[in-house]
Design a protein around this motif. Sequence first.
Motif, PDB file in Angstrom:
ATOM      1  N   LYS A   1      47.589  38.335  23.950  1.00 56.05           N
ATOM      2  CA  LYS A   1      47.822  39.492  23.609  1.00 56.05           C
ATOM      3  C   LYS A   1      47.641  40.409  24.940  1.00 56.05           C
ATOM      4  CE  LYS A   1      48.060  39.329  19.174  1.00 56.05           C
ATOM      5  NZ  LYS A   1      49.306  39.324  18.623  1.00 56.05           N
ATOM      6  N   CYS A   2      46.698  40.334  25.746  1.00 56.96           N
ATOM      7  CA  CYS A   2      46.399  41.184  26.825  1.00 56.96           C
ATOM      8  C   CYS A   2      47.417  41.138  28.150  1.00 56.96           C
ATOM      9  CB  CYS A   2      45.069  41.452  27.300  1.00 56.96           C
ATOM     10  SG  CYS A   2      44.058  42.039  25.901  1.00 56.96           S
ATOM     11  N   PHE A   3      47.615  39.549  28.160  1.00 60.81           N
ATOM     12  CA  PHE A   3      48.957  39.168  29.201  1.00 60.81           C
ATOM     13  C   PHE A   3      49.977  39.785  28.837  1.00 60.81           C
ATOM     14  CE2 PHE A   3      52.008  36.295  30.830  1.00 60.81           C
ATOM     15  CZ  PHE A   3      51.597  36.109  32.245  1.00 60.81           C
ATOM     16  N   SER A   4      50.224  39.819  27.305  1.00 62.49           N
ATOM     17  CA  SER A   4      51.701  40.275  27.249  1.00 62.49           C
ATOM     18  C   SER A   4      51.794  41.776  27.341  1.00 62.49           C
ATOM     19  CB  SER A   4      52.314  39.806  26.009  1.00 62.49           C
ATOM     20  OG  SER A   4      52.044  40.804  24.859  1.00 62.49           O
ATOM     21  N   LYS A   5      50.665  42.499  27.113  1.00 58.94           N
ATOM     22  CA  LYS A   5      50.496  44.127  27.145  1.00 58.94           C
ATOM     23  C   LYS A   5      50.294  44.338  28.711  1.00 58.94           C
ATOM     24  CE  LYS A   5      49.235  46.259  23.091  1.00 58.94           C
ATOM     25  NZ  LYS A   5      50.248  46.940  22.428  1.00 58.94           N
ATOM     26  N   CYS A   6      49.708  43.824  29.360  1.00 54.57           N
ATOM     27  CA  CYS A   6      49.211  44.200  30.873  1.00 54.57           C
ATOM     28  C   CYS A   6      50.010  43.593  31.957  1.00 54.57           C
ATOM     29  CB  CYS A   6      47.703  44.135  31.125  1.00 54.57           C
ATOM     30  SG  CYS A   6      46.520  44.677  29.785  1.00 54.57           S
ATOM     31  N   ILE A   7      50.469  42.384  31.798  1.00 57.75           N
ATOM     32  CA  ILE A   7      51.281  41.808  32.959  1.00 57.75           C
ATOM     33  C   ILE A   7      52.732  41.715  32.757  1.00 57.75           C
ATOM     34  CG2 ILE A   7      51.715  39.857  34.376  1.00 57.75           C
ATOM     35  CD1 ILE A   7      48.146  40.478  33.102  1.00 57.75           C
ATOM     36  N   THR A   8      53.628  43.069  32.872  1.00 59.88           N
ATOM     37  CA  THR A   8      54.768  42.868  32.381  1.00 59.88           C
ATOM     38  C   THR A   8      55.879  42.150  33.241  1.00 59.88           C
ATOM     39  OG1 THR A   8      54.979  45.128  33.105  1.00 59.88           O
ATOM     40  CG2 THR A   8      54.814  44.896  30.674  1.00 59.88           C
ATOM     41  N   LYS A   9      55.540  42.498  34.662  1.00 63.53           N
ATOM     42  CA  LYS A   9      56.198  41.776  35.709  1.00 63.53           C
ATOM     43  C   LYS A   9      55.147  41.128  36.564  1.00 63.53           C
ATOM     44  CE  LYS A   9      60.201  43.383  38.369  1.00 63.53           C
ATOM     45  NZ  LYS A   9      59.596  42.181  39.391  1.00 63.53           N
TER      46      LYS A   9
ATOM     47  N   SER B   1      44.747  45.337  40.855  1.00 66.93           N
ATOM     48  CA  SER B   1      43.522  46.111  40.232  1.00 66.93           C
ATOM     49  C   SER B   1      44.063  46.782  39.077  1.00 66.93           C
ATOM     50  CB  SER B   1      43.046  47.122  41.283  1.00 66.93           C
ATOM     51  OG  SER B   1      43.722  47.915  41.599  1.00 66.93           O
ATOM     52  N   SER B   2      45.372  47.345  38.724  1.00 72.39           N
ATOM     53  CA  SER B   2      45.525  48.205  37.816  1.00 72.39           C
ATOM     54  C   SER B   2      45.864  47.367  36.772  1.00 72.39           C
ATOM     55  CB  SER B   2      47.006  48.884  38.073  1.00 72.39           C
ATOM     56  OG  SER B   2      47.810  48.227  37.871  1.00 72.39           O
ATOM     57  N   GLU B   3      46.194  46.036  37.018  1.00 72.24           N
ATOM     58  CA  GLU B   3      46.550  44.686  35.757  1.00 72.24           C
ATOM     59  C   GLU B   3      44.800  44.496  35.462  1.00 72.24           C
ATOM     60  OE1 GLU B   3      50.754  42.824  36.977  1.00 72.24           O
ATOM     61  OE2 GLU B   3      48.823  42.210  38.361  1.00 72.24           O
TER      62      GLU B   3
ATOM     63  N   CYS C   1      43.513  47.035  33.308  1.00 71.72           N
ATOM     64  CA  CYS C   1      44.287  46.859  31.845  1.00 71.72           C
ATOM     65  C   CYS C   1      43.835  45.965  31.030  1.00 71.72           C
ATOM     66  CB  CYS C   1      45.852  46.933  32.015  1.00 71.72           C
ATOM     67  SG  CYS C   1      46.761  46.706  30.586  1.00 71.72           S
ATOM     68  N   VAL C   2      43.676  44.602  31.664  1.00 70.41           N
ATOM     69  CA  VAL C   2      43.113  43.417  30.924  1.00 70.41           C
ATOM     70  C   VAL C   2      41.574  43.630  30.374  1.00 70.41           C
ATOM     71  CG1 VAL C   2      42.522  41.287  30.947  1.00 70.41           C
ATOM     72  CG2 VAL C   2      44.541  41.805  32.076  1.00 70.41           C
ATOM     73  N   ALA C   3      40.799  44.445  31.266  1.00 74.60           N
ATOM     74  CA  ALA C   3      39.452  44.806  30.712  1.00 74.60           C
ATOM     75  C   ALA C   3      39.337  45.739  29.715  1.00 74.60           C
ATOM     76  CB  ALA C   3      38.575  45.295  31.926  1.00 74.60           C
ATOM     77  N   LYS C   4      40.196  46.597  29.663  1.00 74.43           N
ATOM     78  CA  LYS C   4      40.274  47.583  28.791  1.00 74.43           C
ATOM     79  C   LYS C   4      40.864  46.988  27.167  1.00 74.43           C
ATOM     80  CE  LYS C   4      41.713  51.981  29.381  1.00 74.43           C
ATOM     81  NZ  LYS C   4      42.736  53.138  30.128  1.00 74.43           N
ATOM     82  N   CYS C   5      42.097  46.222  27.520  1.00 68.82           N
ATOM     83  CA  CYS C   5      42.641  45.519  26.412  1.00 68.82           C
ATOM     84  C   CYS C   5      41.496  44.547  25.662  1.00 68.82           C
ATOM     85  CB  CYS C   5      43.889  44.958  26.957  1.00 68.82           C
ATOM     86  SG  CYS C   5      44.734  43.802  25.451  1.00 68.82           S
ATOM     87  N   MET C   6      40.915  43.985  26.406  1.00 73.95           N
ATOM     88  CA  MET C   6      40.019  42.845  26.214  1.00 73.95           C
ATOM     89  C   MET C   6      38.530  43.518  25.227  1.00 73.95           C
ATOM     90  SD  MET C   6      37.891  40.406  28.726  1.00 73.95           S
ATOM     91  CE  MET C   6      36.398  39.910  28.384  1.00 73.95           C
TER      92      MET C   6
END
Lengths: 73, 73, 73, 72, 72, 72
Positions: free
Chosen positions: A21-29, A36-38, A41-46
């Motif tokens: 879920k978090c790879f698909s939400k946070c790493i779009t490209k 660091s922004s990814e 995002c992964v930390a928050k998403c998690m």
Amino acid sequence: QVRNELALANAQELINKINEKCFSKCITKPGNKLDSSEQTCVAKCMDRYMEAWNIVSRAYISRVQRESQGESL
Amino acid sequence: QVRNELALANAQELINKINEKCFSKCITKPGNKLDSSEQTCVAKCMDRYMEAWNIVSRAYISRVQRESQGESL
Amino acid sequence: QVRNELALANAQELINKINEKCFSKCITKPGNKLDSSEQTCVAKCMDRYMEAWNIVSRAYISRVQRESQGESL
Amino acid sequence: KELGKFLESENARMRLQQSIHTFTDLCWDKCINKISNKIDRGEETCLTNCVERFLDTSLFIVKRLEETRKKL
Amino acid sequence: KELGKFLESENARMRLQQSIHTFTDLCWDKCINKISNKIDRGEETCLTNCVERFLDTSLFIVKRLEETRKKL
Amino acid sequence: KELGKFLESENARMRLQQSIHTFTDLCWDKCINKISNKIDRGEETCLTNCVERFLDTSLFIVKRLEETRKKL
């Protein structure tokens, strides 16, 4: 030992779902590194996914309990 | 014999994935037959999927090797 | 007994699929209860899914039969 | 014992192949939009980075979970 | 021996039913947009063609793979 | 016998946990759009309702199937 394996399988499944879920939400490209922004995002998403998991658990367990009380009435 | 079964399972899984991905990309409105433009699309899609599979394999195996060298340092 | 278990597994799988597809089609914003318009939608969706299941079964079984006749010619 | 070792290594090989199928599936959807005559440079880079970043994400999640557990 | 035959045919029946579930899932998403009071003619044709074309694609892929292997 | 009971309850626990994973996956997609610093009230209500309505749908389908079977 069976219980330990169960807890492990449960943790593993949770990690897999968070990863997906978090790879698909946070790493779009996907770039040259996890910038660091990814990472933020992964930390928050998690954290959000685990919160959601707790809310869903509570809702489901409370429903199961209500249904089984209804049956015994 | 175990190795043969493994190779077979691997080929089968690859065929299933190609079938799923290329059907969804190439046959958007299923008609009376698989027409020639759909066949061309499936043939190209299939070659691209196998190329992608090779690229992914190389990337993954090289990562696994790097990680295991890192561990032994 | 094996056949009964098979029929049961088959019915269970059909129920799971209907649940998944019709929940996603009919309950777009889950509210405090399953309201009557959602119930109507689920009932219709369920009938349509079983119709689709029958059409797909017929198409698949007739194809399997045609292929196996072709082989024996 | 030899058989045990052989079966174990076959098992590892199977898990490796299963991961490759999973990553190809995932990264195909992320990186390949149009079916062209060859996978171009941009798509190839995307596929490679997709695998690498997915594994980074995996490691990042596990590491962070362990840190959280230590703090408890 | 009789039991073996029986179990094998049950196994085939199970795989057949599993395929029907998979195709219904896939073709439902491809052919059914709006839930109406009955599946109409267009949707029915789409469902039947969807199964047939999926199997055609399957055969096409396997045949082409074999041809590629022969050329090697 | 004691072992049998223990294993059965572990089995039930496993199915419960599997359901929680399935529902979290499904309801995450339905209720969480943007990743913010905390799950807000609206999202929390959506998640709870999502689980409840999914189970309602499940019961509704089973009940309706049984009614249809009785009529036959």
